[in-house]
Design a protein around this motif. Structure first.
Motif, mmCIF file in Angstrom:
data_model
loop_
_atom_site.group_PDB
_atom_site.id
_atom_site.type_symbol
_atom_site.label_atom_id
_atom_site.label_comp_id
_atom_site.label_asym_id
_atom_site.label_seq_id
_atom_site.Cartn_x
_atom_site.Cartn_y
_atom_site.Cartn_z
ATOM 1 N N SER A 100 -21.556 51.981 -57.763
ATOM 2 C CA SER A 100 -22.674 52.771 -58.287
ATOM 3 C C SER A 100 -22.397 53.220 -59.716
ATOM 4 O O SER A 100 -23.291 53.174 -60.580
ATOM 5 C CB SER A 100 -22.928 53.987 -57.395
ATOM 6 O OG SER A 100 -23.332 53.596 -56.099
ATOM 7 N N LEU A 101 -21.159 53.649 -59.991
ATOM 8 C CA LEU A 101 -20.804 54.017 -61.359
ATOM 9 C C LEU A 101 -20.925 52.816 -62.287
ATOM 10 O O LEU A 101 -21.426 52.930 -63.412
ATOM 11 C CB LEU A 101 -19.383 54.579 -61.402
ATOM 12 C CG LEU A 101 -18.834 54.898 -62.800
ATOM 13 C CD1 LEU A 101 -19.658 55.997 -63.466
ATOM 14 C CD2 LEU A 101 -17.359 55.288 -62.725
ATOM 15 N N ASP A 102 -20.495 51.655 -61.822
ATOM 16 C CA ASP A 102 -20.596 50.451 -62.648
ATOM 17 C C ASP A 102 -22.058 50.132 -62.941
ATOM 18 O O ASP A 102 -22.403 49.724 -64.056
ATOM 19 C CB ASP A 102 -19.909 49.283 -61.941
ATOM 20 C CG ASP A 102 -19.477 48.191 -62.907
ATOM 21 O OD1 ASP A 102 -18.874 48.513 -63.946
ATOM 22 O OD2 ASP A 102 -19.742 47.015 -62.627
ATOM 23 N N LEU A 103 -22.910 50.322 -61.955
ATOM 24 C CA LEU A 103 -24.328 50.046 -62.133
ATOM 25 C C LEU A 103 -24.965 51.025 -63.121
ATOM 26 O O LEU A 103 -25.632 50.605 -64.076
ATOM 27 C CB LEU A 103 -25.040 50.104 -60.785
ATOM 28 C CG LEU A 103 -26.551 49.840 -60.816
ATOM 29 C CD1 LEU A 103 -26.836 48.392 -61.214
ATOM 30 C CD2 LEU A 103 -27.175 50.146 -59.462
ATOM 31 N N VAL A 104 -24.785 52.322 -62.904
ATOM 32 C CA VAL A 104 -25.470 53.300 -63.757
ATOM 33 C C VAL A 104 -24.903 53.312 -65.172
ATOM 34 O O VAL A 104 -25.588 53.745 -66.110
ATOM 35 C CB VAL A 104 -25.433 54.718 -63.147
ATOM 36 C CG1 VAL A 104 -26.081 54.721 -61.761
ATOM 37 C CG2 VAL A 104 -24.021 55.280 -63.087
#
Length: 274
Positions: A100-104
């Motif tokens: 999720s961090l990589d996505l956002v």
């Protein structure tokens, strides 16, 4: 040579968004933050740094919440854990948090990991300190499966699940880089599971031989990042003589005005080596 910062984010220091913006504005390339869920009041395990355990260890923010706040106000810097305590983390949840961090962040996540040192802390999570190395290895393998397989499954000594859907998948392919921390005892883990080795506070005169040993065990040129580097230009100069990808200046945990002033000092040193 790439230059960034490593720090403890707490409720008494600069806010994550303000720090992320300030790091990026000063031309530094990365922000890595520490993790401790808690610190037991009664502790037998000695602090590796000697003396009393600094307050920042038991006031840390959740790293993924904090890094997501920094991601929202930045566009360029890498954002990561330095380090996440995988021995205390559920792999299904951790895989989702990192992805999720990589996505956002648009593909800017770094997953720095380690086995941890505080036995009482990990025992509170149900982890047996005697087997934490095997546990971390297995959880990392399971996390990689969750990131890279549409219907992931894993069956091991500590981690066991039948096929699952786990999304989002990371933006980076095959997955965000895994920085495997630890001393020489961790070199086999670096070889098997790591994309980089974060050397923690190793002076430059000792680092060269350690890099050679680590790469011999790994059988490849694993990139090296050095944590907790002093902003002394002479020390930085010695690191530039080694095959090191990145230096992370140690940023003290202070209120915003003091932090910004200190970052100005770090940026001035960094400018001499970029």
């Amino acid at each position: 040579m790439k230059l960034g910062v490593s720090t403890f984010l707490t409720d008494r220091g600069i806010a994550p968004a303000a720090l992320g913006r300030a790091v990026e504005e000063r031309g530094l390339d990365s922000l890595l933050v520490a993790e401790h869920t808690h610190i037991p009041v009664h502790r037998r395990t000695p602090y590796p740094g000697g003396g009393d355990l600094p307050e920042v260890y038991y006031r840390t923010l959740d790293p993924f919440v904090a890094l997501a706040a920094a991601a929202a106000v930045t566009e360029r810097i890498l954002l990561g854990t330095g380090i996440a305590l995988v021995a205390q983390r559920d792999p299904l949840i951790t895989a989702k948090e990192v992805a999720s961090l990589d996505l956002v962040s648009g593909g800017r996540a770094v997953f720095g990991v380690g086995v941890g040192w505080n036995r009482e802390e990990m025992e509170n999570h149900g982890t047996d300190p005697r087997t934490r190395g095997r546990l971390v290895d297995e959880r990392l393998r399971a996390i990689r499966e969750l990131w890279t397989t549409e219907q992931a499954e894993f069956h091991g000594e500590f981690v066991d699940f039948d096929p699952v859907h786990s999304w989002p998948k990371p933006v980076q392919r095959p997955h965000p880089p895994i920085y495997v921390g630890g001393g020489e005892g961790a070199f086999p883990r670096v070889a098997a599971l790591g994309d980089a080795w974060p050397a923690n506070s190793v002076p430059p005169e000792d680092l060269g031989p350690q890099i050679d040993r680590m790469r011999t065990i790994a059988g490849r040129d694993v990139p090296v990042t050095v944590y907790a580097v002093s902003p002394d230009p002479e020390s930085v100069e010695r690191y530039t003589q080694l095959d090191v990808e990145r230096l992370l200046f140690s940023l003290p945990t202070r209120p915003e005005a003091e932090t910004l002033s200190y970052l100005d000092r770090l940026a001035a040193v960094a400018d001499r080596f970029r």
